[in-house]
Design an enzyme around this catalytic site. Structure first.
Site, PDB file in Angstrom:
ATOM      1  N   ARG A 215       0.856  -1.192   0.000  1.00  0.00           N
ATOM      2  CA  ARG A 215       0.000   0.000   0.000  1.00  0.00           C
ATOM      3  C   ARG A 215       0.889   1.238   0.000  1.00  0.00           C
ATOM      4  NH1 ARG A 215      -3.411  -2.916  -1.550  1.00  0.00           N
ATOM      5  NH2 ARG A 215      -5.438  -3.368  -0.611  1.00  0.00           N
ATOM      6  N   HIS A 263      -0.888  -0.112  -9.840  1.00  0.00           N
ATOM      7  CA  HIS A 263      -1.527  -1.080  -8.938  1.00  0.00           C
ATOM      8  C   HIS A 263      -1.900  -2.349  -9.718  1.00  0.00           C
ATOM      9  CE1 HIS A 263      -3.748  -1.372  -4.859  1.00  0.00           C
ATOM     10  NE2 HIS A 263      -3.490  -2.579  -5.320  1.00  0.00           N
TER      11      HIS A 263
HETATM   12  C1  GLV Z   1      -4.951  -5.384  -3.996  1.00  0.00           C
HETATM   13  O1  GLV Z   1      -4.223  -4.488  -3.693  1.00  0.00           O
HETATM   14  C2  GLV Z   1      -5.702  -6.158  -3.063  1.00  0.00           C
HETATM   15  O2  GLV Z   1      -5.693  -5.842  -1.872  1.00  0.00           O
HETATM   16  O3  GLV Z   1      -6.349  -7.136  -3.481  1.00  0.00           O
END
Ligand code: GLV
Length: 300
Positions: A215, A263
């Site tokens: 994160r 991401h």
């Molecule tokens: C992605 O970051 C998740 O938490 O699945």
């Protein structure tokens, strides 16, 4: 069986989920938030992927909230999340494997200076670097959950000197001091927010690599930029950010020593995760203990 399906999917993702969920549970009806609100008492469980805050309020019959994401920090930040309903995070072997691939790619590229070669190409520079061996590289994986364990196993198989760290384990600083690459796969909790700060970064050997696949809020951005600019940190591979999408104009976008991913290190794969989610929902509805329940006080 009536279930709420709610998340920030685009149309393609939602179609994929609906197809996979229908295959996993042909007898279930998957309702949108609007459909579910028409008869809230009938909704027995919710499958959610970053739902808008407040979405899970007002469903008195909910027996399980099944996250389709592995990380539940955003869900737990929603103060209206019903406190009495069990919450499960997604554990998907295909997702663990994808994360292990990303960790391996980043480590390999750091080991063999492929990010430096890419930088040199943009500058028109023809220069070779020492060819380090995998066994020369000391890799520290932060987090020993599903994904940290999978990543560490794959790195060890590839020959890296691999160690894992968990927050309630041994002291971190001595491990940092002997790590050429650090891969972050910790959950985001009150205890891990801002962990990667100036003190953390200065504990690493000069020129180490950082790979953040967890994160954005684990990192103090200004400290990371300062460490990159001084050379203390040789390169950062960043998949996650305080604000996503990463705002245009953020210094990470153009920084020569930062590799930005959107991401994308590991998505939940509906082809396997739909069955995982439905097995858990069915267990909850049978009155059994669902798997991978979140301890809310702990934050994951
Ligand atoms: C992605 O970051 C998740 O938490 O699945």
């Amino acid at each position: 069986m009536k279930l709420l399906l709610c998340g920030d999917f685009d149309a393609g993702e939602e179609a994929q989920w609906r197809l996979a969920l229908a295959a996993a549970a042909p007898q279930a009806r998957f309702l949108s938030l609007d459909e579910a609100r028409a008869d809230p008492a009938a909704v027995q469980a919710a499958l959610v992927a970053n739902p808008p805050p407040g979405s899970l309020q007002g469903f008195p019959g909910l027996r399980l909230i099944q996250s389709l994401w592995a990380g539940v920090d955003r869900l737990l930040a929603d103060t209206s999340l019903p406190s009495g309903v069990p919450l499960a995070r997604m554990v998907d072997p295909a997702m663990n494997a994808a994360m292990a691939e990303t960790a391996l790619w980043a480590t390999l590229a750091l080991q063999r200076d492929f990010f430096a070669y890419a930088r040199n190409q943009r500058a028109g520079v023809w220069r070779t670097h020492d060819q380090r061996r995998a066994q020369d590289l000391r890799v520290l994986v932060l987090g020993q959950g599903q994904m940290g364990t999978a990543a560490a196993a794959s790195l060890a198989r590839q020959g890296y000197q691999t160690r894992g760290w968990r927050r309630d384990g041994v002291a971190l600083v001595p491990l940092l001091a002997t790590s050429d690459v650090v891969i972050n796969l910790l959950p985001l909790t009150a205890a891990t927010r801002g962990l990667i700060d100036a003190a953390f970064l200065s504990a690493l050997p000069f020129g180490a690599g950082l790979v953040n696949l967890a994160r954005g809020a684990h990192v103090v951005d200004a400290d990371l930029l300062a460490a990159l600019d001084s050379g203390q940190l040789g390169h950062a591979v960043l998949d996650v950010f305080h604000t996503e999408p990463l705002p245009s104009g953020h210094p990470f976008w153009q920084h020569p020593r930062v590799t930005v991913l959107p991401h994308a290190a590991a998505f939940t794969d509906p082809r396997s995760a739909a069955a995982v989610a439905m097995a858990n929902v069915q267990a909850a509805l049978r009155g059994e203990m669902p798997a991978h329940l979140v301890e809310r006080g702990r934050g994951y």
